[in-house]
Design a protein around this motif. Structure first.
Motif, PDB file in Angstrom:
ATOM      1  N   GLN A   1       0.854  -1.186   0.000  1.00 26.94           N
ATOM      2  CA  GLN A   1       0.000   0.000   0.000  1.00 26.94           C
ATOM      3  C   GLN A   1       0.894   1.241   0.000  1.00 26.94           C
ATOM      4  N   VAL A   2       0.828   2.021  -1.057  1.00 21.76           N
ATOM      5  CA  VAL A   2       1.634   3.232  -1.158  1.00 21.76           C
ATOM      6  C   VAL A   2       0.891   4.386  -0.501  1.00 21.76           C
ATOM      7  N   GLN A   3       1.565   5.058   0.385  1.00 19.26           N
ATOM      8  CA  GLN A   3       1.005   6.241   1.046  1.00 19.26           C
ATOM      9  C   GLN A   3       1.561   7.481   0.359  1.00 19.26           C
ATOM     10  N   SER A  25       5.522   6.765   0.072  1.00 23.61           N
ATOM     11  CA  SER A  25       6.123   5.882   1.071  1.00 23.61           C
ATOM     12  C   SER A  25       7.062   4.856   0.449  1.00 23.61           C
ATOM     13  N   GLU A  26       6.947   4.668  -0.880  1.00 26.04           N
ATOM     14  CA  GLU A  26       7.836   3.735  -1.562  1.00 26.04           C
ATOM     15  C   GLU A  26       7.901   4.085  -3.031  1.00 26.04           C
ATOM     16  N   THR A  28       7.395   4.050  -6.935  1.00 26.63           N
ATOM     17  CA  THR A  28       6.454   3.622  -7.964  1.00 26.63           C
ATOM     18  C   THR A  28       6.933   4.191  -9.294  1.00 26.63           C
ATOM     19  N   GLY A 111      -3.683   3.542  -8.852  1.00 27.33           N
ATOM     20  CA  GLY A 111      -4.276   2.842  -7.729  1.00 27.33           C
ATOM     21  C   GLY A 111      -4.096   3.527  -6.388  1.00 27.33           C
ATOM     22  N   TYR A 112      -3.216   4.498  -6.339  1.00 28.11           N
ATOM     23  CA  TYR A 112      -2.925   5.152  -5.066  1.00 28.11           C
ATOM     24  C   TYR A 112      -3.065   6.665  -5.225  1.00 28.11           C
ATOM     25  N   TRP A 113      -3.694   7.260  -4.208  1.00 25.54           N
ATOM     26  CA  TRP A 113      -3.996   8.682  -4.243  1.00 25.54           C
ATOM     27  C   TRP A 113      -3.690   9.327  -2.901  1.00 25.54           C
ATOM     28  N   GLN A 115      -4.420  12.703  -0.269  1.00 27.13           N
ATOM     29  CA  GLN A 115      -5.661  13.253   0.290  1.00 27.13           C
ATOM     30  C   GLN A 115      -6.087  14.539  -0.410  1.00 27.13           C
TER      31      GLN A 115
END
Length: 123
Positions: A1-3, A25-26, A28, A111-113, A115
């Motif tokens: 899960q990428v933050q 957080s990592e 991509t 897939g990751y967003w 806020q």
């Protein structure tokens, strides 16, 4: 899960500048910025690939905005110059695989967003 954590939004007068940052957080492959104004669909702003970075820009921001990334920090930036009132929106950072890196700037590929961070440009 990428933050993803965005920062740097705010209010500015037309013609001004802002810089957005997004820390992931990592790693991509593809990082990007999208925006959404009230009552409108999410719009692609800019994308950047991982290495020997290539970029894509939305037509409405090309030549005014610049995207770049610092892979050592897993951070992507968006420099916004010559801002216009129509740039007012909630700006989102997004992370996705290599298949997300397409000139259509399609939000469904990500897939990751984050806020979101508000950018308001007054006339």
């Amino acid at each position: 899960q990428v933050q993803l954590v965005e920062s740097g939004g705010g209010s500015v007068q037309a013609g001004g500048s802002l810089r957005l940052s997004c820390a992931a957080s990592e790693y991509t492959y593809c990082l990007g910025w999208f925006r959404q104004a009230p009552g409108k669909e999410r719009e692609g702003v800019a994308l950047i690939s991982a290495f020997s970075p290539r970029t894509y820009y939305g037509a409405s921001v090309k030549d005014r905005f610049a995207i770049w990334r610092d892979n050592a920090k897993n951070t992507v930036y968006l420099q916004m110059d010559s801002l216009k009132p129509e740039d007012t929106a909630l700006y989102y950072c997004a992370a996705g695989p290599s298949t997300a890196f397409i000139p259509a700037l399609d939000p469904t590929k990500f897939g990751y967003w984050g806020q979101g961070t508000q950018v308001t440009v007054s006339s």
